[in-house]
Design a protein around this motif. Structure first.
Motif, PDB file in Angstrom:
ATOM      1  N   ARG A  64     -11.066  19.134  68.036  1.00 19.19           N
ATOM      2  CA  ARG A  64     -12.191  18.201  68.010  1.00 19.19           C
ATOM      3  C   ARG A  64     -13.468  18.769  68.618  1.00 19.19           C
ATOM      4  O   ARG A  64     -13.424  19.447  69.649  1.00 19.19           O
ATOM      5  CB  ARG A  64     -11.831  16.913  68.757  1.00 19.19           C
ATOM      6  CG  ARG A  64     -10.742  16.147  68.060  1.00 19.19           C
ATOM      7  CD  ARG A  64     -10.388  14.848  68.758  1.00 19.19           C
ATOM      8  NE  ARG A  64      -9.476  14.075  67.913  1.00 19.19           N
ATOM      9  CZ  ARG A  64      -8.165  14.318  67.821  1.00 19.19           C
ATOM     10  NH1 ARG A  64      -7.614  15.261  68.550  1.00 19.19           N
ATOM     11  NH2 ARG A  64      -7.422  13.602  67.012  1.00 19.19           N
ATOM     12  N   LEU A  88     -13.174  16.808  63.360  1.00 21.28           N
ATOM     13  CA  LEU A  88     -11.804  17.307  63.574  1.00 21.28           C
ATOM     14  C   LEU A  88     -11.436  18.317  62.498  1.00 21.28           C
ATOM     15  O   LEU A  88     -11.642  18.074  61.303  1.00 21.28           O
ATOM     16  CB  LEU A  88     -10.811  16.133  63.521  1.00 21.28           C
ATOM     17  CG  LEU A  88      -9.316  16.504  63.614  1.00 21.28           C
ATOM     18  CD1 LEU A  88      -8.920  16.936  65.019  1.00 21.28           C
ATOM     19  CD2 LEU A  88      -8.443  15.327  63.175  1.00 21.28           C
ATOM     20  N   HIS A  89     -10.870  19.451  62.930  1.00 22.89           N
ATOM     21  CA  HIS A  89     -10.302  20.444  62.006  1.00 22.89           C
ATOM     22  C   HIS A  89     -11.244  20.830  60.864  1.00 22.89           C
ATOM     23  O   HIS A  89     -10.825  20.915  59.699  1.00 22.89           O
ATOM     24  CB  HIS A  89      -8.973  19.936  61.432  1.00 22.89           C
ATOM     25  CG  HIS A  89      -7.878  19.757  62.445  1.00 22.89           C
ATOM     26  ND1 HIS A  89      -7.768  20.522  63.584  1.00 22.89           N
ATOM     27  CD2 HIS A  89      -6.824  18.878  62.488  1.00 22.89           C
ATOM     28  CE1 HIS A  89      -6.692  20.130  64.267  1.00 22.89           C
ATOM     29  NE2 HIS A  89      -6.124  19.140  63.644  1.00 22.89           N
ATOM     30  N   TYR A 166       4.203  22.008  61.957  1.00 19.62           N
ATOM     31  CA  TYR A 166       4.996  21.267  62.946  1.00 19.62           C
ATOM     32  C   TYR A 166       6.411  21.829  62.853  1.00 19.62           C
ATOM     33  O   TYR A 166       7.038  21.762  61.788  1.00 19.62           O
ATOM     34  CB  TYR A 166       5.054  19.779  62.601  1.00 19.62           C
ATOM     35  CG  TYR A 166       3.749  19.034  62.719  1.00 19.62           C
ATOM     36  CD1 TYR A 166       3.412  18.345  63.880  1.00 19.62           C
ATOM     37  CD2 TYR A 166       2.850  18.990  61.654  1.00 19.62           C
ATOM     38  CE1 TYR A 166       2.225  17.629  63.980  1.00 19.62           C
ATOM     39  CE2 TYR A 166       1.658  18.284  61.738  1.00 19.62           C
ATOM     40  CZ  TYR A 166       1.353  17.604  62.910  1.00 19.62           C
ATOM     41  OH  TYR A 166       0.181  16.895  63.004  1.00 19.62           O
ATOM     42  N   ASP A 237      -0.697  15.723  73.206  1.00 14.12           N
ATOM     43  CA  ASP A 237      -1.686  16.182  72.223  1.00 14.12           C
ATOM     44  C   ASP A 237      -2.760  16.883  73.058  1.00 14.12           C
ATOM     45  O   ASP A 237      -3.894  16.441  73.136  1.00 14.12           O
ATOM     46  CB  ASP A 237      -2.259  14.989  71.444  1.00 14.12           C
ATOM     47  CG  ASP A 237      -3.077  15.447  70.246  1.00 14.12           C
ATOM     48  OD1 ASP A 237      -3.136  16.660  69.991  1.00 14.12           O
ATOM     49  OD2 ASP A 237      -3.662  14.577  69.574  1.00 14.12           O
ATOM     50  N   GLN A 274      -2.650  24.378  71.562  1.00 10.09           N
ATOM     51  CA  GLN A 274      -2.566  22.919  71.481  1.00 10.09           C
ATOM     52  C   GLN A 274      -1.131  22.559  71.129  1.00 10.09           C
ATOM     53  O   GLN A 274      -0.567  23.067  70.150  1.00 10.09           O
ATOM     54  CB  GLN A 274      -3.507  22.399  70.377  1.00 10.09           C
ATOM     55  CG  GLN A 274      -3.504  20.891  70.180  1.00 10.09           C
ATOM     56  CD  GLN A 274      -4.466  20.144  71.099  1.00 10.09           C
ATOM     57  OE1 GLN A 274      -5.261  20.771  71.805  1.00 10.09           O
ATOM     58  NE2 GLN A 274      -4.402  18.827  71.102  1.00 10.09           N
ATOM     59  N   TYR A 276       1.154  19.482  70.015  1.00 11.56           N
ATOM     60  CA  TYR A 276       1.035  18.120  69.485  1.00 11.56           C
ATOM     61  C   TYR A 276       2.411  17.642  69.042  1.00 11.56           C
ATOM     62  O   TYR A 276       3.059  18.293  68.224  1.00 11.56           O
ATOM     63  CB  TYR A 276       0.031  18.089  68.321  1.00 11.56           C
ATOM     64  CG  TYR A 276      -0.145  16.694  67.754  1.00 11.56           C
ATOM     65  CD1 TYR A 276      -0.283  15.594  68.598  1.00 11.56           C
ATOM     66  CD2 TYR A 276      -0.157  16.465  66.381  1.00 11.56           C
ATOM     67  CE1 TYR A 276      -0.429  14.313  68.091  1.00 11.56           C
ATOM     68  CE2 TYR A 276      -0.314  15.191  65.870  1.00 11.56           C
ATOM     69  CZ  TYR A 276      -0.434  14.113  66.730  1.00 11.56           C
ATOM     70  OH  TYR A 276      -0.571  12.840  66.225  1.00 11.56           O
ATOM     71  N   GLU A 302      -0.371  25.174  68.178  1.00 12.92           N
ATOM     72  CA  GLU A 302      -1.564  25.709  67.527  1.00 12.92           C
ATOM     73  C   GLU A 302      -2.327  26.640  68.471  1.00 12.92           C
ATOM     74  O   GLU A 302      -2.973  26.176  69.409  1.00 12.92           O
ATOM     75  CB  GLU A 302      -2.491  24.544  67.127  1.00 12.92           C
ATOM     76  CG  GLU A 302      -1.814  23.477  66.316  1.00 12.92           C
ATOM     77  CD  GLU A 302      -2.541  22.137  66.417  1.00 12.92           C
ATOM     78  OE1 GLU A 302      -3.773  22.083  66.262  1.00 12.92           O
ATOM     79  OE2 GLU A 302      -1.866  21.129  66.683  1.00 12.92           O
TER      80      GLU A 302
END
Ligand code: GAL
Length: 336
Positions: A64, A88-89, A166, A237, A274, A276, A302
């Motif tokens: 973000r 975002l992304h 994931y 997260d 990151q 999540y 990530e």
């Protein structure tokens, strides 16, 4: 949609042009039982209609940017916002939704490799500078799936590329990843300040918090803790700050499924990772094996610069200038 597969004697990684999305990684356990360890769907139609971040390459700025705003050398930029009031992304049409050009490449260190490339135009999603991006997906003899990112720009810009798989080492769609053991070489993390998960700009020790993964523990033990940072987003997260970061590629974390014994080590030259746990998955969508995708269906790891780095002077510098080369390595190594 064309799919490409990288194979060595143990592992098989399949991805598509759209978003460079990794749609399966097939990995054996010590007994030779194969599982597909990334969350996704059973069919291509579902993949194309489903969550566009699953296994995808994210950019130009993954994670973000608060308000979609940043400044470079006093010049102000306003990106499109696609996550309430945040960017975002990479925005509505981030790199995850682009079709990448895929070509096979022959490199000594890989059994098999592909190069994925794209051009991001000057002004795309309101980012300054034309960016040429290339990503190598390579598989080594010893079960390392290597992602090597490179980028160059025509004007100063910000960049943070990542891969958004994931992982579920039991096999996606067969059991939750909540009992996976996670270990991170990170004695600090960056807390978030609001429901939308934007980094507050602080860097704080993990000691005494559920974010202490310096020794391996289950993801569940952290997610079940009554802690304001966990309660805010019903899980993890958060960006973790890699210890002893010096820009070279190093081991930063390990994920283990105690049942199958499948283990994944993560290496990177980036300063952050990151984690999540997929709190927003509510079971309404069916994924692999026809199973509902619930929170903790898989765990994203990530590798990255920190979230909202362009707005915090105490975070690593995310600016890329003409003449410089962005270089990011991320390795997911599968062990039995
Ligand atoms: C993660 C991010 C989550 C969520 C997800 C995409 O990287 O940290 O908050 O936005 O991407 O669904």
């Amino acid at each position: 949609m064309r799919a490409y597969t990288l194979k060595n004697k143990n592992i098989e990684v399949t991805f598509i042009e759209r978003g460079g999305q990794i749609i399966s990684i097939k990995v054996p356990d010590a007994k030779g039982n194969i599982a597909d360890v990334v969350v996704g769907y059973d069919t291509m139609d579902e993949t194309l209609a489903g969550d566009g971040y699953f296994g995808a390459l994210c950019g130009r700025y993954a994670n973000r940017i608060v308000g979609g705003k940043f400044e470079i050398d006093g010049e102000k930029f306003q990106l499109d916002c696609n996550n309430d009031t945040n960017h975002l992304h990479g925005g509505v049409e981030g790199f995850n939704s682009r079709n990448w050009t895929v070509t096979p490449v022959s490199l000594d260190k890989f059994v098999q490799a592909y190069k994925l490339s794209l051009t991001s135009a000057d002004g795309e999603q309101k980012y300054p500078g034309k960016l040429e991006v290339s990503v190598i997906y390579g598989l080594t003899e010893d079960d390392q799936f290597v992602i090597e990112y490179e980028a160059e720009t025509t004007k100063p810009t910000v960049i943070n590329l990542t891969s958004h798989a994931y992982f579920n080492l039991c096999g996606a769609g067969h059991a939750s990843a909540v009992n996976h053991k996670l270990q991170l070489n990170a004695s600090r993390y960056t807390p978030i300040c609001a429901k939308l998960g934007t980094a507050s700009g602080e860097i704080v020790p993990v000691k005494g918090t559920p974010f202490d993964f310096t020794s391996a523990k289950t993801v569940k033990s952290a997610c079940d803790t009554d802690h304001e940072q966990i309660n805010m987003i019903q899980g993890i997260d958060h960006n973790f700050v890699i210890d002893n970061y010096n820009g070279s590629t190093q081991l930063v974390g390990t994920l283990l499924d105690p049942v199958s014994g499948r283990k994944m080590e993560v290496y990177t030259n980036q300063p952050g990772i990151q984690i999540y746990t997929g709190a927003h998955f509510d079971g309404s969508e069916k994924g692999k094996n026809g199973a509902p995708i619930e929170a903790c269906a898989g765990i994203a790891m990530e590798t990255q610069i920190f979230p909202n780095s362009p707005n915090y002077a105490n975070f690593p510098n995310a600016t890329l200038k003409p003449g410089e080369k962005y270089k990011h390595t991320c390795i997911y190594k599968f062990c039995k």
